[in-house]
Design a protein around this motif. Structure first.
Motif, PDB file in Angstrom:
ATOM      1  N   ARG A 147       0.827  -1.206   0.000  1.00 39.81           N
ATOM      2  CA  ARG A 147       0.000   0.000   0.000  1.00 39.81           C
ATOM      3  C   ARG A 147       0.868   1.265   0.000  1.00 39.81           C
ATOM      4  N   LEU A 148       1.954   1.247   0.796  1.00 37.33           N
ATOM      5  CA  LEU A 148       2.829   2.425   0.881  1.00 37.33           C
ATOM      6  C   LEU A 148       3.616   2.631  -0.407  1.00 37.33           C
ATOM      7  N   GLY A 149       3.958   1.540  -1.088  1.00 34.65           N
ATOM      8  CA  GLY A 149       4.668   1.648  -2.354  1.00 34.65           C
ATOM      9  C   GLY A 149       6.133   2.019  -2.185  1.00 34.65           C
ATOM     10  N   PRO A 150       6.789   2.457  -3.261  1.00 27.89           N
ATOM     11  CA  PRO A 150       8.237   2.716  -3.216  1.00 27.89           C
ATOM     12  C   PRO A 150       8.642   3.845  -2.283  1.00 27.89           C
ATOM     13  N   THR A 151       7.712   4.754  -1.949  1.00 28.59           N
ATOM     14  CA  THR A 151       8.080   5.869  -1.065  1.00 28.59           C
ATOM     15  C   THR A 151       8.276   5.423   0.381  1.00 28.59           C
ATOM     16  N   ARG A 152       8.017   4.136   0.695  1.00 26.63           N
ATOM     17  CA  ARG A 152       8.202   3.665   2.069  1.00 26.63           C
ATOM     18  C   ARG A 152       9.650   3.762   2.518  1.00 26.63           C
ATOM     19  N   ARG A 153      10.569   3.939   1.579  1.00 27.81           N
ATOM     20  CA  ARG A 153      11.988   4.021   1.930  1.00 27.81           C
ATOM     21  C   ARG A 153      12.352   5.352   2.583  1.00 27.81           C
ATOM     22  N   PHE A 154      11.455   6.342   2.537  1.00 25.49           N
ATOM     23  CA  PHE A 154      11.808   7.686   2.983  1.00 25.49           C
ATOM     24  C   PHE A 154      11.295   7.993   4.396  1.00 25.49           C
ATOM     25  N   TYR A 155      11.229   6.982   5.249  1.00 28.45           N
ATOM     26  CA  TYR A 155      10.735   7.186   6.612  1.00 28.45           C
ATOM     27  C   TYR A 155      11.708   6.610   7.634  1.00 28.45           C
ATOM     28  N   THR A 156      12.990   6.700   7.331  1.00 30.36           N
ATOM     29  CA  THR A 156      14.019   6.234   8.251  1.00 30.36           C
ATOM     30  C   THR A 156      14.451   7.366   9.173  1.00 30.36           C
ATOM     31  N   THR A 157      15.273   7.019  10.157  1.00 30.27           N
ATOM     32  CA  THR A 157      15.795   8.023  11.080  1.00 30.27           C
ATOM     33  C   THR A 157      16.588   9.096  10.335  1.00 30.27           C
ATOM     34  N   ALA A 158      17.369   8.690   9.333  1.00 27.94           N
ATOM     35  CA  ALA A 158      18.167   9.661   8.577  1.00 27.94           C
ATOM     36  C   ALA A 158      17.284  10.699   7.892  1.00 27.94           C
ATOM     37  N   ASP A 159      16.111  10.289   7.411  1.00 26.48           N
ATOM     38  CA  ASP A 159      15.199  11.245   6.777  1.00 26.48           C
ATOM     39  C   ASP A 159      14.668  12.251   7.796  1.00 26.48           C
ATOM     40  N   SER A 160      14.369  11.779   9.006  1.00 25.54           N
ATOM     41  CA  SER A 160      13.900  12.695  10.048  1.00 25.54           C
ATOM     42  C   SER A 160      15.022  13.606  10.535  1.00 25.54           C
ATOM     43  N   VAL A 161      16.256  13.115  10.519  1.00 27.44           N
ATOM     44  CA  VAL A 161      17.405  13.977  10.846  1.00 27.44           C
ATOM     45  C   VAL A 161      17.471  15.143   9.867  1.00 27.44           C
ATOM     46  N   ALA A 162      17.284  14.852   8.570  1.00 32.53           N
ATOM     47  CA  ALA A 162      17.275  15.921   7.566  1.00 32.53           C
ATOM     48  C   ALA A 162      16.150  16.913   7.825  1.00 32.53           C
ATOM     49  N   ASP A 163      15.010  16.430   8.313  1.00 39.92           N
ATOM     50  CA  ASP A 163      13.893  17.321   8.629  1.00 39.92           C
ATOM     51  C   ASP A 163      14.244  18.256   9.786  1.00 39.92           C
ATOM     52  N   ILE A 164      14.929  17.733  10.800  1.00 32.95           N
ATOM     53  CA  ILE A 164      15.344  18.587  11.922  1.00 32.95           C
ATOM     54  C   ILE A 164      16.248  19.706  11.426  1.00 32.95           C
ATOM     55  N   GLU A 165      17.176  19.357  10.549  1.00 33.54           N
ATOM     56  CA  GLU A 165      18.069  20.382  10.015  1.00 33.54           C
ATOM     57  C   GLU A 165      17.293  21.406   9.196  1.00 33.54           C
ATOM     58  N   ALA A 166      16.297  20.943   8.449  1.00 35.19           N
ATOM     59  CA  ALA A 166      15.474  21.879   7.686  1.00 35.19           C
ATOM     60  C   ALA A 166      14.734  22.833   8.611  1.00 35.19           C
ATOM     61  N   ILE A 167      14.244  22.330   9.735  1.00 40.54           N
ATOM     62  CA  ILE A 167      13.561  23.181  10.718  1.00 40.54           C
ATOM     63  C   ILE A 167      14.534  24.192  11.299  1.00 40.54           C
ATOM     64  N   VAL A 169      17.260  25.443   9.928  1.00 36.14           N
ATOM     65  CA  VAL A 169      17.588  26.455   8.921  1.00 36.14           C
ATOM     66  C   VAL A 169      16.418  27.405   8.712  1.00 36.14           C
ATOM     67  N   ALA A 170      15.213  26.844   8.546  1.00 40.75           N
ATOM     68  CA  ALA A 170      14.048  27.682   8.292  1.00 40.75           C
ATOM     69  C   ALA A 170      13.689  28.535   9.497  1.00 40.75           C
ATOM     70  N   GLY A 171      14.020  28.055  10.702  1.00 41.29           N
ATOM     71  CA  GLY A 171      13.746  28.834  11.906  1.00 41.29           C
ATOM     72  C   GLY A 171      14.791  29.887  12.188  1.00 41.29           C
ATOM     73  N   GLY A 172      15.896  29.862  11.456  1.00 38.00           N
ATOM     74  CA  GLY A 172      16.945  30.844  11.647  1.00 38.00           C
ATOM     75  C   GLY A 172      17.773  30.623  12.895  1.00 38.00           C
ATOM     76  N   TYR A 173      17.846  29.377  13.364  1.00 34.76           N
ATOM     77  CA  TYR A 173      18.596  29.080  14.585  1.00 34.76           C
ATOM     78  C   TYR A 173      20.013  28.617  14.242  1.00 34.76           C
ATOM     79  N   ASP A 174      20.959  29.040  15.061  1.00 34.37           N
ATOM     80  CA  ASP A 174      22.333  28.572  14.883  1.00 34.37           C
ATOM     81  C   ASP A 174      22.577  27.278  15.647  1.00 34.37           C
ATOM     82  N   LYS A 175      21.984  27.173  16.839  1.00 32.67           N
ATOM     83  CA  LYS A 175      22.211  26.015  17.702  1.00 32.67           C
ATOM     84  C   LYS A 175      20.881  25.401  18.134  1.00 32.67           C
ATOM     85  N   LEU A 176      20.927  24.104  18.406  1.00 34.51           N
ATOM     86  CA  LEU A 176      19.762  23.394  18.900  1.00 34.51           C
ATOM     87  C   LEU A 176      20.107  22.636  20.179  1.00 34.51           C
TER      88      LEU A 176
END
Length: 661
Positions: A147-167, A169-176
C-alpha cells in the motif's frame, strides 16, 4: 562489504550537503499563527523534500508548534523528539513545555510531528489495524508495504534527521538543544553526529543507541534478574520470597511450553480465565516500565503461583492486558503503527540476509536466537525472544533500501544529560552507559524506582532537578532510593485462613477472621487506588464517580460518591466481607465457609469491633485500609498525592502489545 573510513566520511559529507540543499532551500522560513486551542504555542508548518537527497521527486509538510522564549536571543531553540518510532509529538506539546521549565524561558521550544505521524502526512495501513493482524503479522505487514509503495523508503531516522536540520535552517537558529525520549534519543544522537556544529546540548531520556535498537532485545533479558533484585532490595521481600528470580524460573519450568489458564474476578464478581505463560510474565514485567504498580505485585504473585495459588497472578495478568488496551485506544496518543514498521523494519540490523525469502529469514533469525544460549535469556525461552521482537512481522517486509551500516561517527563535546530509569526494561541502563561512554563529559543519572520515560515517570523531582542543574552549570546530585508506598512489593496473599496470624488481643478462628477482614479491606483499598491512578492524567475527576474492582477470590466492591460498598468481597479463601463504608462509619458483615461469621462496625477512635461467631473482637486501629475512606472520597488528585507521595503520572510513551521504544 565494509567501506573504508575515508570513503564513508566522503559519502556522509555528500549526504549532509545534499540533504541540506534539498530539504531547506535558501531563504525558507517558517511562519506561525496563534493555535486555536493553545495560548502557549504558535502553529506552523514547513514543506520539506520527501527524499532529502533530491533524487526522488515529491515533498511533504511537517506540522510544527513553537513556544517563543520570554527572554534571550533567537539563536537557539529546544527541539523535542518523541518516541516510537511512530509517536506524534504535538499531543505532548503542553506537557513538554511544563517538563522543561526554565530551559525554555530563554530558548524557543519547537515540537513537531515527525514525517509519517500525526499531522505530518501520517502513514495509514488498514491491514495493521484489522483483527487478523495479531494472528498473521507478516501478511498484514506485507500488505501494508504494498500500500505504501516505493516511497516507504523515505521514513528512516536519517530522513527525520534531515527534517530537523530543515527546521533549524528555516527557523533561523544557529544552535539546537535536542531533547529526546526513547526512540527520540536515537534521532537526537544521529542529528548530533551529522551536524555537530549546530548542537548546543543534548538531553537523552531512556536511551536507544545510534546503532540500536537490538532486534533481539538482549539488554532487556539481561536486565530482568537485576531489576527483580532491585525491587526486593532493602529486605522489601523479606516476608514474600528469599529469591524472586528463583521463583520466576521455577514457575516458568512448571508452565512448560503450553502454559496454563488461571481464574480472575471482574468488577461485577464474575469469574473469567486468562492464559499464563512465560511470555505473559515477561510482558507484565515490561509493562511495569509504565505502570510500576504491576511490577510491585509481581514477586508475591509469582511466588504464590509457583506454589499452586494462581489467583494473584491471574488478576495481575488481566491488569497488564487492560493496561495495554488503555495505551492503544488512540488516537489521542497519536501513534502511527505503519510508520513504526516502515522505520523499524527498514533500518534494524536483523539476523538474516535481506535478499532471502521470508521463510528463510525466519529460519536464520531463529538460529540467531538459539545462538544466544540459554544463559543469556534465562529464565525465558527462545520463543519469548522471538515473540518480543519485530522479527515475525519484519521478516515479510519487502526492503527498499540496503542494509544499514554501523555508525562510527563521533559525538560533539557538548553539555549532555543522560537519564535512565533504574527499572527500565525497554531501554535498559546498559544502553545509557554505552552512549555516555561515547560523549565526552556527559552526565549520566540513573533514577531509582523509575522505568521508561524518566522525566514523566520519576516519582520524585530528582531528574527534573538534574535537568535544570545541567543548564545552570550546577552539580547533578544522585537520587534518593526509597520507593513510594504504592511501588513497594505487596504482601504474599494467604492461601488459607490458617496462614493468617490472629489480631493482637484476639485468638482462635475469630482472631484470624478479624485479621483476614483487615487484609481484605487493605486489598480493596489498593485495588481501588490502582484503578484511580490508572485514570489520572487522561480523565477528569468525574470519571471516578464509580469504580468497581473484583475480589481476589470472589465478589466485588465499588466506590460511589460518598461511600464504598463491598459485595462478598474475598481476599482470603473462604472469608467474605460485605457492607458499606463511609468517611465516618462502617457496617460490615463477615461470612464464608472458613470464617467466624458475624457483624463488625466502626466505632469511636477508629476502632473496628463486633461479634464473630459469638466472640467479641476489637482492633484499635484498622490501619491503612479501605476503612480510611478519605483517600478515595476526596477524588483522584488527593488519591494520587496520598498514595504515591508525591505522585507518578502514567508515562505518555508509545506502547503496543509487544515492546515499544
Amino acid at each position: 562489504m565494509r567501506r573504508s573510513a575515508g570513503k564513508t566520511a566522503a559519502v556522509l559529507l555528500t549526504a549532509i550537503i545534499c540533504s541540506w540543499a534539498a530539504a531547506a532551500p535558501a531563504g525558507a522560513r517558517m511562519t506561525f499563527s496563534p493555535c486555536a486551542h493553545s495560548t502557549e504555542f504558535g502553529c506552523g508548518h514547513l514543506t520539506v523534500a520527501l527524499d532529502p537527497s533530491g533524487a526522488y521527486p515529491g515533498d511533504l509538510t511537517l506540522a510544527i508548534r513553537r513556544h517563543r522564549a520570554q527572554a534571550g536571543d533567537d539563536e537557539s531553540a529546544v527541539i523535542a523528539l518523541a518516541g516510537g518510532p511512530g509517536q506524534a509529538g504535538l499531543p505532548f506539546a503542553e506537557q513538554t513545555l511544563s517538563m522543561l521549565g526554565a530551559i525554555v524561558a530563554t530558548r524557543d521550544l519547537i515540537v513537531f510531528d515527525t514525517r509519517g505521524t500525526g499531522f505530518s502526512h501520517a502513514l495509514s495501513c488498514p491491514s495493521l489495524e484489522s483483527p487478523a493482524a495479531e494472528a498473521r503479522p507478516g501478511t498484514a505487514l506485507s500488505q501494508c508495504a504494498q500500500r505504501l509503495g516505493p516511497t516507504r523508503r523515505f521514513y528512516t531516522t536519517a530522513d527525520s534527521v534531515a527534517d530537523i536540520e530543515a527546521i533549524r535552517v528555516a527557523g533561523g537558529y544557529d544552535k539546537l538543544v535536542l531533547y529526546g525520549t526513547s526512540y527520540g534519543t536515537k534521532l537526537a544522537e544521529e542529528y548530533a553526529q551529522a551536524y555537530p556544529s549546530h548542537v548546543e546540548a543534548l538531553v537523552l531520556d531512556s536511551v536507544v543507541p545510534p546503532n540500536g535498537p537490538d532486534p533481539l532485545n538482549r539488554a532487556t533479558f539481561t536486565a530482568v534478574p537485576r531489576i527483580l533484585r532491585q525491587l526486593c532490595a532493602r529486605h522489601a521481600c523479606a516476608r514474600i520470597t528469599p529469591n524472586p528470580n528463583a521463583d520466576l524460573a521455577n514457575l516458568i519450568r512448571r508452565l512448560g511450553k503450553r502454559g496454563r489458564r488461571a481464574r480472575w474476578i471482574d468488577g461485577h464478581g464474575r469469574a473469567h480465565t486468562i492464559a499464563v505463560s512465560s511470555y505473559s510474565l515477561l510482558d507484565t514485567l515490561i509493562q511495569g516500565d509504565l505502570e510500576p504498580t504491576l511490577r510491585s505485585e509481581f514477586p508475591a504473585a509469582v511466588r504464590s503461583a509457583a506454589h499452586g495459588d494462581d489467583a494473584a497472578l491471574a488478576r495481575l495478568l488481566e491488569r497488564t492486558h487492560m493496561s495495554e488496551e488503555g495505551e492503544t485506544e488512540g488516537p489521542p496518543e497519536g501513534f502511527d503503527t505503519a510508520l513504526y514498521y516502515a522505520t523499524t523494519c527498514e533500518e534494524c540490523l536483523f539476523p538474516w540476509n535481506r535478499a532471502a525469502a521470508p521463510a528463510t529469514r525466519l529460519t536464520e533469525a531463529r538460529a540467531g536466537i538459539d545462538a544466544l544460549g540459554a544463559r543469556a535469556i534465562a529464565p525465558f525461552t527462545p520463543a519469548d525472544v522471538l515473540d518480543l521482537s519485530d522479527i515475525p512481522a519484519c521478516a515479510f517486509w519487502p526492503f527498499a533500501t540496503p542494509a544499514p551500516v554501523l555508525s562510527q561517527a563521533a559525538f560533539p563535546s557538548v553539555p549532555t544529560l543522560i537519564l535512565s530509569g533504574a527499572d527500565d526494561l525497554r531501554t535498559p541502563t546498559a544502553n545509557a552507559r554505552e552512549v555516555a561512554a561515547q560523549i565526552p563529559g556527559s552526565k549520566l543519572l540513573v533514577v531509582p524506582n523509575t522505568g521508561h520515560s524518566v522525566l514523566e515517570s520519576d516519582p520524585t523531582n530528582c531528574s527534573s532537578d538534574a535537568l535544570q542543574a545541567l543548564f545552570a552549570d550546577k552539580p547533578i546530585r544522585p537520587c534518593a532510593t526509597a520507593p513510594p508506598a504504592l511501588f513497594r512489593p505487596t504482601p504474599l496473599p494467604p492461601a488459607r485462613l490458617a496462614d493468617v496470624a490472629p489480631v493482637k488481643g484476639s485468638s482462635g478462628k475469630a482472631g484470624r477472621t478479624l485479621a483476614a477482614v483487615l487484609l481484605t479491606l487493605a486489598d480493596f483499598d489498593r485495588q481501588l487506588a490502582v484503578q484511580a491512578l490508572a485514570q489520572l492524567g487522561s480523565e477528569s475527576v468525574t470519571a471516578l464517580s464509580s469504580v468497581s474492582v473484583g475480589g481476589l477470590r470472589s465478589g466485588w466492591a465499588q466506590f460511589t460518591p460518598g461511600k464504598l460498598v463491598l459485595h462478598r468481597y474475598s481476599y482470603v479463601p473462604g472469608v467474605t466481607v460485605s457492607g458499606v463504608i463511609s468517611s465516618t462509619s462502617a457496617e460490615l458483615s463477615v461470612g464464608g465457609p472458613a470464617a467466624a461469621p458475624g457483624p463488625l462496625h466502626l466505632g469511636p477512635g477508629h476502632t473496628l469491633s463486633g461479634l464473630l461467631e459469638g466472640q467479641r473482637v476489637s482492633v484499635a486501629s484498622a490501619g491503612p485500609s479501605a476503612l480510611d475512606a478519605h483517600t478515595a472520597l476526596r477524588g483522584p488528585r488527593s488519591a494520587r498525592m496520598a498514595l504515591t507521595s508525591p505522585g507518578c503520572s502514567r508515562a505518555a510513551c508509545a506502547s503496543r502489545s509487544r515492546q515499544r521504544f
